[in-house]
Design an enzyme around this catalytic site. Sequence first.
Site, PDB file in Angstrom:
ATOM      1  N   HIS A  12     -22.825 -15.243  47.329  1.00  0.00           N
ATOM      2  CA  HIS A  12     -23.675 -16.406  47.637  1.00  0.00           C
ATOM      3  C   HIS A  12     -22.985 -17.765  47.406  1.00  0.00           C
ATOM      4  O   HIS A  12     -23.592 -18.691  46.875  1.00  0.00           O
ATOM      5  CB  HIS A  12     -24.996 -16.319  46.849  1.00  0.00           C
ATOM      6  CG  HIS A  12     -24.834 -16.397  45.356  1.00  0.00           C
ATOM      7  ND1 HIS A  12     -25.550 -15.624  44.487  1.00  0.00           N
ATOM      8  CD2 HIS A  12     -24.032 -17.161  44.569  1.00  0.00           C
ATOM      9  CE1 HIS A  12     -25.203 -15.909  43.248  1.00  0.00           C
ATOM     10  NE2 HIS A  12     -24.286 -16.840  43.275  1.00  0.00           N
ATOM     11  N   HIS A  59     -28.984 -21.173  39.279  1.00  0.00           N
ATOM     12  CA  HIS A  59     -27.801 -21.884  38.756  1.00  0.00           C
ATOM     13  C   HIS A  59     -28.148 -23.259  38.216  1.00  0.00           C
ATOM     14  O   HIS A  59     -27.332 -24.174  38.238  1.00  0.00           O
ATOM     15  CB  HIS A  59     -26.756 -22.054  39.854  1.00  0.00           C
ATOM     16  CG  HIS A  59     -26.217 -20.790  40.436  1.00  0.00           C
ATOM     17  ND1 HIS A  59     -26.949 -19.958  41.245  1.00  0.00           N
ATOM     18  CD2 HIS A  59     -24.993 -20.219  40.338  1.00  0.00           C
ATOM     19  CE1 HIS A  59     -26.207 -18.935  41.625  1.00  0.00           C
ATOM     20  NE2 HIS A  59     -25.031 -19.061  41.086  1.00  0.00           N
ATOM     21  N   HIS A 192     -15.349 -13.340  40.422  1.00  0.00           N
ATOM     22  CA  HIS A 192     -14.940 -14.741  40.484  1.00  0.00           C
ATOM     23  C   HIS A 192     -15.165 -15.409  39.137  1.00  0.00           C
ATOM     24  O   HIS A 192     -16.031 -15.014  38.363  1.00  0.00           O
ATOM     25  CB  HIS A 192     -15.624 -15.531  41.601  1.00  0.00           C
ATOM     26  CG  HIS A 192     -17.128 -15.672  41.549  1.00  0.00           C
ATOM     27  ND1 HIS A 192     -17.993 -14.607  41.593  1.00  0.00           N
ATOM     28  CD2 HIS A 192     -17.919 -16.770  41.515  1.00  0.00           C
ATOM     29  CE1 HIS A 192     -19.246 -15.044  41.585  1.00  0.00           C
ATOM     30  NE2 HIS A 192     -19.233 -16.366  41.520  1.00  0.00           N
ATOM     31  N   GLU A 239     -22.423 -11.844  37.964  1.00  0.00           N
ATOM     32  CA  GLU A 239     -23.581 -11.841  38.888  1.00  0.00           C
ATOM     33  C   GLU A 239     -23.777 -10.484  39.554  1.00  0.00           C
ATOM     34  O   GLU A 239     -24.839 -10.228  40.143  1.00  0.00           O
ATOM     35  CB  GLU A 239     -23.382 -12.900  39.987  1.00  0.00           C
ATOM     36  CG  GLU A 239     -23.445 -14.319  39.484  1.00  0.00           C
ATOM     37  CD  GLU A 239     -23.077 -15.340  40.554  1.00  0.00           C
ATOM     38  OE1 GLU A 239     -23.356 -16.531  40.351  1.00  0.00           O
ATOM     39  OE2 GLU A 239     -22.498 -14.971  41.595  1.00  0.00           O
TER      40      GLU A 239
HETATM   41  C1  DHB Z   1     -18.926 -20.327  43.924  1.00  0.00           C
HETATM   42  C2  DHB Z   1     -19.436 -19.059  43.682  1.00  0.00           C
HETATM   43  C3  DHB Z   1     -20.732 -18.897  43.141  1.00  0.00           C
HETATM   44  O1  DHB Z   1     -21.295 -17.698  42.830  1.00  0.00           O
HETATM   45  C4  DHB Z   1     -21.520 -20.004  42.878  1.00  0.00           C
HETATM   46  O2  DHB Z   1     -22.778 -19.807  42.431  1.00  0.00           O
HETATM   47  C5  DHB Z   1     -20.999 -21.291  43.102  1.00  0.00           C
HETATM   48  C6  DHB Z   1     -19.712 -21.451  43.623  1.00  0.00           C
HETATM   49  C7  DHB Z   1     -17.563 -20.534  44.522  1.00  0.00           C
HETATM   50  O3  DHB Z   1     -16.764 -19.573  44.652  1.00  0.00           O
HETATM   51  O4  DHB Z   1     -17.248 -21.657  44.939  1.00  0.00           O
HETATM   52 FE    FE Z   2     -23.257 -17.926  41.774  1.00  0.00          FE
END
Ligand code: DHB
Ligand code: FE
Length: 279
Positions: A12, A59, A192, A239
């Site tokens: 997302h 978030h 990530h 997540e």
């Molecule tokens: C990114 C990934 C995320 O899950 C998020 O909530 C905000 C930014 C990203 O990779 O930029």
């Molecule tokens: Fe996120």
Amino acid sequence: MARIVGALTCSHVPAIGSAIAKGLQQDPYWKPFFDGFVPVREWLARVRPEVAVIVYNDHGLNFFLDKMPTFALGAASDYGNADEGWGIPTVPAFRGDPALSWHLIEALVRDEFDLTTCQEMVVDHAFTLPMALCWPDQQWPVRTVPVCVNTVQVPLPSAARCYRLGEAIGRAIAAWPGDERVVVLGSGGLSHQLDGERAGFINREFDQQFMSSLVQDPTWATRFGTTELVELAGTQGVELLNWLVARGTLPKAVRQIHANYHIPISNTASGLMLLEPIG
Ligand code: DHB
Ligand code: FE
């Protein structure tokens, strides 16, 4: 009895919203990502779910660090989106399903999941992007039930607890007297990390093992504690707990209809899976 027709899990990243706003779906950077959703939309057009239960993490738009429920469930008649600070255009409001939401809340609390119930709720990119990828015309053909999981501020719910929440949601939907077709969306991950020394961290091997486990051995990831999951998938990669809730709503036996994995989208390993229950 309502029926779960499938679970769809995907990433997302906010940049997806910006790419949609700029019409970059055919751009070489974005094409491998957006093309992954073509079979998903074909499946949705065939199966025509009437309700989407969306498991995601907020978030900072609806909940902030000062008040952070572990699990929260929306019970509003509609859910708005709002600017999260990037200036990406907001999307039309989503219809809720208060009767089904309250049924889920009652069933889950009876099952000892002590939820926060939200009669008002704004939904952020983790909710809106999977919806916009599934239904790009943004006419939202489904009523929605938001299920919000804290993947943001320690202590996080364990993977095992998230899987069991999914099982309880599955039982509660099966016990709903309506005859709706329900799709469960799980939003977030895969690996990530956006900040700290490991910013930019991605773990392809773990992600791919996690994705195949959801078909073969769905509780595989429950062997890891949340700190281990952060180590393996990154601070934001955790997540993936939302994927485990979504997977838990299905029976053990599932058929993989579609999967896509693409690195990177922004800082994220983008994963997509569509699973159908067998039997
Ligand atoms: C990114 C990934 C995320 O899950 C998020 O909530 C905000 C930014 C990203 O990779 O930029
Ligand atoms: Fe996120």
